[in-house]
Motif scaffolding. Structure first.
Motif, PDB file in Angstrom:
ATOM      1  N   ARG A 191       0.843  -1.212   0.000  1.00  0.00           N
ATOM      2  CA  ARG A 191       0.000   0.000   0.000  1.00  0.00           C
ATOM      3  C   ARG A 191       0.870   1.251   0.000  1.00  0.00           C
ATOM      4  O   ARG A 191       0.567   2.230  -0.692  1.00  0.00           O
ATOM      5  CB  ARG A 191      -0.938  -0.015   1.214  1.00  0.00           C
ATOM      6  CG  ARG A 191      -2.112  -0.965   1.075  1.00  0.00           C
ATOM      7  CD  ARG A 191      -3.171  -0.679   2.124  1.00  0.00           C
ATOM      8  NE  ARG A 191      -2.687  -0.925   3.477  1.00  0.00           N
ATOM      9  CZ  ARG A 191      -2.785  -2.078   4.111  1.00  0.00           C
ATOM     10  NH1 ARG A 191      -3.356  -3.118   3.514  1.00  0.00           N
ATOM     11  NH2 ARG A 191      -2.335  -2.218   5.344  1.00  0.00           N
ATOM     12  N   ASP A 192       1.956   1.221   0.756  1.00  0.00           N
ATOM     13  CA  ASP A 192       2.856   2.369   0.784  1.00  0.00           C
ATOM     14  C   ASP A 192       3.551   2.546  -0.562  1.00  0.00           C
ATOM     15  O   ASP A 192       3.711   3.669  -1.050  1.00  0.00           O
ATOM     16  CB  ASP A 192       3.892   2.177   1.891  1.00  0.00           C
ATOM     17  CG  ASP A 192       4.883   3.338   1.969  1.00  0.00           C
ATOM     18  OD1 ASP A 192       4.453   4.450   2.333  1.00  0.00           O
ATOM     19  OD2 ASP A 192       6.071   3.126   1.645  1.00  0.00           O
ATOM     20  N   ARG A 193       3.953   1.433  -1.170  1.00  0.00           N
ATOM     21  CA  ARG A 193       4.643   1.488  -2.463  1.00  0.00           C
ATOM     22  C   ARG A 193       3.739   2.066  -3.552  1.00  0.00           C
ATOM     23  O   ARG A 193       4.199   2.788  -4.442  1.00  0.00           O
ATOM     24  CB  ARG A 193       5.106   0.075  -2.842  1.00  0.00           C
ATOM     25  CG  ARG A 193       5.748  -0.071  -4.203  1.00  0.00           C
ATOM     26  CD  ARG A 193       7.040   0.679  -4.320  1.00  0.00           C
ATOM     27  NE  ARG A 193       8.034   0.216  -3.345  1.00  0.00           N
ATOM     28  CZ  ARG A 193       9.227   0.774  -3.190  1.00  0.00           C
ATOM     29  NH1 ARG A 193       9.553   1.833  -3.923  1.00  0.00           N
ATOM     30  NH2 ARG A 193      10.071   0.318  -2.295  1.00  0.00           N
ATOM     31  N   CYS A 194       2.448   1.753  -3.470  1.00  0.00           N
ATOM     32  CA  CYS A 194       1.515   2.151  -4.527  1.00  0.00           C
ATOM     33  C   CYS A 194       0.812   3.478  -4.249  1.00  0.00           C
ATOM     34  O   CYS A 194       0.079   3.983  -5.117  1.00  0.00           O
ATOM     35  CB  CYS A 194       0.454   1.065  -4.726  1.00  0.00           C
ATOM     36  SG  CYS A 194       1.113  -0.563  -5.176  1.00  0.00           S
ATOM     37  N   ALA A 195       1.028   4.033  -3.067  1.00  0.00           N
ATOM     38  CA  ALA A 195       0.284   5.234  -2.669  1.00  0.00           C
ATOM     39  C   ALA A 195       0.485   6.378  -3.659  1.00  0.00           C
ATOM     40  O   ALA A 195       1.612   6.712  -4.034  1.00  0.00           O
ATOM     41  CB  ALA A 195       0.723   5.669  -1.272  1.00  0.00           C
TER      42      ALA A 195
END
Length: 449
Positions: A191-195
């Protein structure tokens, strides 16, 4: 019987377009010796007895798809006599056999077709739906099929008993991981990578249809030997992999072709994490989201290094199914473009990509038919073998013309060439037209007076 998150997504794609062959995985082999079809059927029965996904079908229930396993004798060899076919016609028939759609609920996801032109000239076409297979699986099943055939004809020694992978256990392990603290940390990482990033989307030649389509074609790029040599040398010099270098420049080409300053693409990787799964036929695949981020000063080398770093750290979280990251209906796909590597020297049938071999005592050579076209806007498969590198750009023909994909391919190879000569060049600073071509274009617009 259970289905994985990835299988459920593939099943849904099939329900939306049951006549599409976009998810058919095909491996066709030209055979130059007489084939005993009775023995081949026995070998096929032994194969599907060992790999139960090959005899599974996927009917619908109120709760979604389920997997039902048929007896080994349910999969029958389809022999088609084609004595009038010339070489080109035989190739077309092999491609057609690979394109025939599956009825996953009734007849399952695996078939084997023998196109026999003469007693000593035939093409064996093995076709699976992606729901039960992946690229490695297709080569494994061909290896095992011919090993069983050779053992029955005296052409090869009997294969050693293979460990049987339990697919239900694979699915239970996936679900347990997702529900575990480690699974929670992996989900948070992704989720952090794709935010803040959306799926990379190239400008299309036609408006995107309201409903997703799966029609496709392929454009091939072959790196010349000099470029392949320079790629290997430059990668080794900086402790990078050739694939990371190609992936980074691929992202740079997407940026220069209109995908914007920040986007996601998918990089399919294997989920064969145990000894038993390494020899099993199944859908052992997850796609790692890889981010492309660009500023006016981003260099080609920075893009390549970022690609390598994301692949390395992403593999540590590859057990978390990417299908669970999309956020559900209405949020759009996580990515529309993917890029992956196939290393020919690591495939289970050594040498088949590069020339004739013997399989089960039979002379055999690869019949490389088109396949898996139109799954996404653009899926790029990079094949690495002893001869170098080539890329298969499979694109959706309802969105793109061939000329547009060819132009993107030229942009990619142009950026790759510059990155090998001057890796710290800014991505935005690379001229996409060679100097002599630019001079010619400028001359066309010059005032003749």
């Amino acid at each position: 019987m259970l289905v994985s998150a990835g299988q459920e997504a593939l099943w849904l794609a099939h329900q939306l377009d049951p006549d599409s062959s976009a998810y058919n995985v095909v491996l066709a082999v030209r055979l130059r010796d007489p084939v005993r079809t009775d023995v081949l059927q026995d070998a096929l029965t032994a194969l599907v007895d060992r790999h139960e996904l090959l005899r599974s079908r996927f009917p619908a229930t109120d709760d979604g798809p389920v997997r039902l396993v048929e007896p080994p004798t349910a999969v029958r060899l389809d022999v088609r006599e084609v004595p009038e076919a010339d070489d080109a016609g035989l190739f077309r028939l092999a491609a057609q056999a690979g394109r025939e759609p599956f009825r996953l609920d009734r007849s399952g996801a695996f078939r084997v077709v023998l196109l026999r032109r003469a007693a000593d000239d035939a093409v064996l076409v093995t076709v699976t739906h992606h729901i039960v297979s992946d690229a490695t699986s297709q080569w494994l099943l061909v290896r095992d099929l011919f090993a069983e055939y050779g053992a029955r004809t005296g052409g090869t020694a009997r294969p050693a008993p293979a460990a049987r992978a339990d697919w239900d256990e694979q699915v239970r392990a996936e679900r347990a991981f997702v529900a575990s603290p480690r699974g929670g940390r992996a989900a948070a990482y992704w989720r952090d990578r794709c935010a803040g990033l959306g799926a990379a989307a190239l400008p299309t030649d036609r408006p995107r249809p309201p409903q997703r389509t799966l029609n496709g074609a392929t454009h091939e790029i072959v790196l010349d030997p000099s470029t392949a040599r320079r790629l290997r040398e430059a990668s080794a010099q900086r402790s990078l992999t050739p694939f990371a270098w190609l992936l980074g420049t691929f992202q740079a080409a997407l940026h220069r072709s209109g995908c914007g300053d920040g986007f996601l693409i998918g990089c399919p990787v294997t989920t064969r994490f145990t000894p038993a799964t390494r020899e099993a036929v199944g859908y052992y695949v997850n796609a790692l989201p890889v981010a492309g981020r660009f500023t006016r000063t981003t260099t080609l080398l920075e893009t390549v290094e970022s690609a390598q770093g994301q692949l390395r750290t992403g593999l540590a979280h590859a057990r978390h199914p990417v299908e669970l990251l999309t956020g559900g209906p209405g949020h759009g796909p996580l990515f529309r473009i993917s890029c992956t590597l196939v290393a020919a020297d690591r495939l289970p049938v050594a040498g088949l990509y590069e020339g004739p071999v013997r399989l089960g005592g039979l002379r055999a050579e690869l019949c490389d038919v088109p396949q898996q076209e139109g799954q996404l806007d653009l899926t790029t498969e990079i094949l690495q073998d002893s001869g170098g590198f080539r890329a298969m750009l499979r694109y959706n023909t309802d969105l793109f013309d061939a000329a547009g994909i060819e132009r993107f391919g030229r942009t990619w190879t142009r950026l790759l060439d510059v990155s090998l000569d001057a890796p710290v060049t800014g991505v935005a600073d690379v001229p996409l037209v060679a100097r002599d071509d630019l001079d010619f274009l400028l001359a066309l617009g010059a005032d003749p007076s």
